[in-house]
Enzyme design. Structure first.
Site, short mmCIF file in Angstrom:
data_model
loop_
_atom_site.label_atom_id
_atom_site.label_comp_id
_atom_site.label_asym_id
_atom_site.label_seq_id
_atom_site.Cartn_x
_atom_site.Cartn_y
_atom_site.Cartn_z
CB CYS A 149 -0.96 0.01 1.20
SG CYS A 149 -2.11 -1.36 1.21
CG ASN A 183 -6.49 -0.57 1.47
OD1 ASN A 183 -5.83 -0.15 0.51
ND2 ASN A 183 -5.94 -1.02 2.58
CG HIS A 235 -3.03 3.68 2.30
ND1 HIS A 235 -3.54 3.29 1.08
CD2 HIS A 235 -3.06 2.58 3.09
CE1 HIS A 235 -3.86 2.01 1.15
NE2 HIS A 235 -3.59 1.55 2.35
#
Ligand code: UT7
Length: 327
Positions: free
Chosen positions: A119, A284, A254
């Site tokens: 990520c 996500n 993020h």
């Protein structure tokens, strides 16, 4: 507060692409023992986009890249560096970047490679591209974060399958218009923490030939790390430059969990609206999340020329990273 020097390279354009298929929390409640109420309360996610039969990481990446090139007004032939941040490549080899190069018709002089920092991948790729541009060996870079996370999920595991989504975001980097540019970046990783978030199988390790090929996560530990690491990296980028969190016009973090985003806001003593969030609509999307959010922030008029913008991420590794950008 002004900065002593602006860097010579800036984000010249952004683009994004997500699959058409919208999957709501109620849809997932038909698959696993969960509820819209639990998912929204614990994560802020309402829905996510999931790949249909024709969607690939390469296709999403190329679509986002085309939009970024158009936004920047840069001819694909001018791109001499292409980095795709992904942990869900179409193939083990070649790199997704090579497939994207073909899809976009980039010249044979373009250096193409993938980067996997999960990520945190987009921030790692931005830092890498910036350093390579600053070396003088490249002039225009395409930096893409693209993921088909749905391919890495166990659709019987409610602790992970409700969290992720598919998508891509891209930026074009090149010589900076006066006053704009990347100011600073910071990357890191914590040794000995890989078991907190991983895909145990599917690689070449002889240690776990039959290990599952989907995401396993210790969510609570990752949550605590995320808040601490992102708070620290924001301060490490700002404090040495005589800047305070209040000097930042927009933080694009993020997009993993709205509670994580709000916790960083509290740590930095900033109002929630100083953080861009679209996790409610995408979940996500790992390496895609920051460039996808950045593109939406720009289209929503949240990025104004001269603004100080902070990108900050965490992910498997465990890795963390941030980038301070003068828009
Ligand atoms: O990009 C990096 C990716 N990783 C992350 O961002 C993860 C960071 N962590 C988180 O976002 C949160 O820790 C989660 C959203 C994953 C979990 O939230 P939490 O508040 O830490 O919940 P928990 O793991 O402590 O679980 C609380 C309860 C448990 O039940 P018991 O043991 O209290 O009976 C879980 O089994 O919630 C249960 N649970 C669920 N219930 C309904 C876990 N997942 C679900 C679900 N639906 N989907």
């Amino acid at each position: 507060m002004s900065l002593s020097s602006a860097s010579a390279f800036a984000i010249l354009g952004t683009g994004s692409l997500a699959p058409d298929r919208v999957v709501t929390n109620d849809d997932l409640a038909k698959l696993v023992n969960t509820s819209d109420e639990w998912i929204q309360t614990r994560t802020g996610i309402r829905e996510r986009r999931l790949a249909g039969p024709g969607d690939t990481t390469t296709g999403l990446a190329a679509g986002a890249a085309r939009a970024a090139l158009a936004d920047a007004g840069i001819d694909p032939a001018a791109i001499d560096l292409l980095i795709v941040a992904t942990c869900t490549p179409d193939l083990p080899m070649p790199a997704t970047a090579s497939l994207v190069q073909t899809a976009l018709g980039l010249p044979s002089t373009t250096a193409c490679f993938d980067l996997n920092a999960a990520c945190t991948g987009f921030v790692y790729a931005l830092d890498t591209a910036w350093a390579l541009l600053a070396s003088g060996r490249y002039r225009h870079a395409l930096v893409i974060g693209a993921e088909k996370m749905s391919s890495a999920l166990d659709w019987t595991d409610r602790t992970t399958c409700v969290l992720f989504g598919d998508g891509a975001g891209a930026v074009v980097l090149g010589p900076a218009p006066a006053g704009s540019g990347i100011v600073a970046t910071k990357l890191g990783a914590i040794p000995g923490t890989s078991e907190l978030l991983l895909i145990p199988g599917g690689g070449s390790s002889p240690l776990a030939p039959d290990a599952p090929r989907h995401i396993k996560m210790k969510g609570k530990e990752v949550f605590k790390f995320a808040v601490r690491a992102m708070d620290e990296v924001c301060r490490d980028l700002l404090t040495p430059r005589g800047l305070a969190p209040t000097d930042v016009a927009l933080v694009v973090p993020h997009q993993a969990n709205l509670r994580i985003i709000h916790a960083i806001a509290e740590y930095l003593e900033l109002p929630h609206d100083r953080f861009f969030a679209n996790v409610d609509r995408y979940g996500n999307t790992s390496a895609a999340s920051i460039p996808l959010a950045l593109d939406e922030a720009g289209k929503a008029g949240r990025l104004r020329r001269g603004d100080l913008v902070l990108l900050v991420a965490f992910g498997a590794g465990l890795t963390y990273g941030g980038a301070l950008v003068r828009w």
